[in-house]
Design an enzyme around this catalytic site. Structure first.
Site, short mmCIF file in Angstrom:
data_model
loop_
_atom_site.label_atom_id
_atom_site.label_comp_id
_atom_site.label_asym_id
_atom_site.label_seq_id
_atom_site.Cartn_x
_atom_site.Cartn_y
_atom_site.Cartn_z
N ARG A 274 0.85 -1.19 0.00
CA ARG A 274 0.00 0.00 0.00
C ARG A 274 0.89 1.24 0.00
NH1 ARG A 274 -5.43 0.17 1.27
NH2 ARG A 274 -5.30 -1.87 2.24
N GLU A 346 -5.77 -8.68 -2.59
CA GLU A 346 -6.28 -8.09 -3.83
C GLU A 346 -5.15 -7.59 -4.72
OE1 GLU A 346 -8.26 -3.98 -5.34
OE2 GLU A 346 -8.65 -4.56 -3.27
N SER A 349 -9.27 -5.16 -9.19
CA SER A 349 -10.73 -5.07 -9.07
C SER A 349 -11.28 -4.80 -10.46
CB SER A 349 -11.13 -3.94 -8.12
OG SER A 349 -10.86 -4.29 -6.78
N ARG A 387 2.19 -4.87 -6.62
CA ARG A 387 1.67 -6.05 -5.92
C ARG A 387 2.06 -7.34 -6.63
NH1 ARG A 387 -3.88 -4.71 -2.63
NH2 ARG A 387 -3.17 -2.70 -1.79
#
Length: 429
Positions: A274, A346, A349, A387
């Site tokens: 993040r 995640e 999305s 990520r």
């Protein structure tokens, strides 16, 4: 933005669907202001019509002297009332639109009910969870292999800004090129938009006005750093009418992205998960209402194929009504496996928005018959590059402390197959 006609004609249905979001949303204020605005607009039209009628009577010269005097007096009254009603109608219109912009999209009937992520549904899984004894976190591997330099990132900017050192920079660039090349083969046209966008762009895609605190704004200018390439790419066709034969339009775009993460204090403070600045390849589609469900499934699958090519275990999750983003009508999250955390996280999305964004950004297409209709928009990460890098480090770590490079990335890295410790690392001090 919801269709105001839907709110007027089916308020009970809209309220029931908003209740599924469990966010305390209501259309009552919008309805009340809309009614007042329509009344003011109706009076405004009547006054203008009467003013024109009086003007015609003066032109004909057929009215008597007494009638002319009465008409002059009425003209003054009409003008006074117009001067009062015109700004009121405009003010009410702006207030109605402000309130309407704060109402989220309605969930699709196929979206499960639920208040939070505990009600999300796992749709599918792919890949084999690696059997790694005492797996290290990606940030531990990244520091040891001179991939991440968190300390210098703080020195240059602040926390949650990271310097990518030689292998990190190379891997990030390799992932970006691999993703863009892969999506191009599946029909996406690559664009490279500005990373500064104006306020209209963020309003159009739904980030503003509700989430203003999440984004970086340029001082003394109405420009913002992009939070995602969705914003500039969706706004490519703002206020345009596209011919139906061009649809669907598929775009992919790489941008650095910037988010203040104002609501995430204490979350993922360690590592590369993040960040305030991060890189991402975004997929954006423009299509007709009749094809949006199919195109949403295809886009989600295109993002999955990147994870499969990288041989990273993942799962697809259908988000419940209370866990979806503000603009989404339906959303699949793709979550990649992180061995050190022993859970999925995640990485993409993939959302379909119906005409929600198109009403905000005035995105339309022209049918063969000449009718103008709002486009449907779809987007998703394909993928979040940082990520993906973090997931590779954890899933491909070796007992000797090195990290294997996924086979599909090797050609982008001069044939390299392994990341090993870099003896040239310069220590902070």
């Amino acid at each position: 933005m919801l269709d105001l006609k839907l709110i007027r004609d089916n308020p009970d249905f809209v309220e029931a669907q908003l209740a599924r979001r469990h966010g305390g949303f209501s259309i009552q204020e919008v309805k009340a202001v809309d009614q007042r605005q329509r009344e003011a607009q109706s009076e405004l039209e009547q006054l203008n019509r009467r003013r024109n009628e009086i003007s015609e009577l003066f032109k004909t010269g057929k009215a008597s002297k007494e009638e002319m005097e009465a008409l002059r007096s009425e003209t003054k009254e009409v003008k006074l009332r117009l001067d009062a009603v015109q700004p009121l109608a405009k003010e009410l219109e702006e207030e109605r639109d402000r309130l309407a912009l704060a109402i989220p999209n309605l969930p699709d009937p196929s979206v499960p009910d639920g208040e939070d992520e505990s009600a999300n549904i796992q749709v599918s899984t792919w890949g084999t969870i690696p059997d790694i004894k005492d797996p290290k976190h990606h940030y531990e591997l990244g520091a040891e292999l001179n991939i991440f330099d968190f300390e210098r990132g703080v020195k240059i900017a602040e926390s949650r800004f990271t310097v990518l050192m030689p292998w990190g920079a190379r891997m990030e660039r390799a992932l970006m090129n691999f993703m863009l090349d892969s999506h191009a083969k599946r029909g996406y046209q690559e664009v490279f938009p500005p990373i500064l966008v104006n306020r209209d762009c963020l309003v159009g895609t739904g980030q503003l006005p509700k989430f203003a605190g999440d984004y970086y704004k340029i001082e003394d200018e109405e420009l913002y750093l992009v939070p995602t390439a969705e914003v500039p790419v969706t706004n490519l066709y703002r206020d345009e009418v596209l011919p139906e034969e061009l649809l669907p339009i598929l775009h992919c775009a790489y941008t650095p992205n910037f988010r203040r993460e104002a609501g995430s204090a204490g979350k993922d403070t360690r590592g590369y998960i993040r960040q305030h600045q991060f890189n991402k390849v975004e997929l954006v589609k423009f299509c007709t209402p009749e094809t949006s469900e199919e195109e949403h499934e295809k886009l989600t699958r295109d993002a999955e194929l990147i994870l499969e090519a990288l041989e990273l275990p993942y799962r697809r999750v259908l988000l419940c009504s209370g866990d979806m983003g503000f603009c989404a009508q339906k959303c699949f999250d793709l979550e990649v496996w992180f061995p050190a955390q022993n859970k999925y996280r995640e990485i993409s999305s993939c959302s379909v928005f119906g005409d929600f964004q198109s009403r905000r950004a005035n995105l339309k297409y022209r049918t063969e018959s000449g009718a103008r209709r709002f486009l449907h928009t779809i987007n998703g990460s394909g993928l979040a590059i940082g990520r993906a890098l973090a997931a590779i480090l954890e899933n491909y770590q070796q007992p000797d402390g090195s990290v294997r490079i996924p086979e599909v990335l090797s050609p982008y890295l001069g044939g390299a197959t392994t990341i090993e410790k870099d003896s040239a690392r310069v220590a902070v001090g």
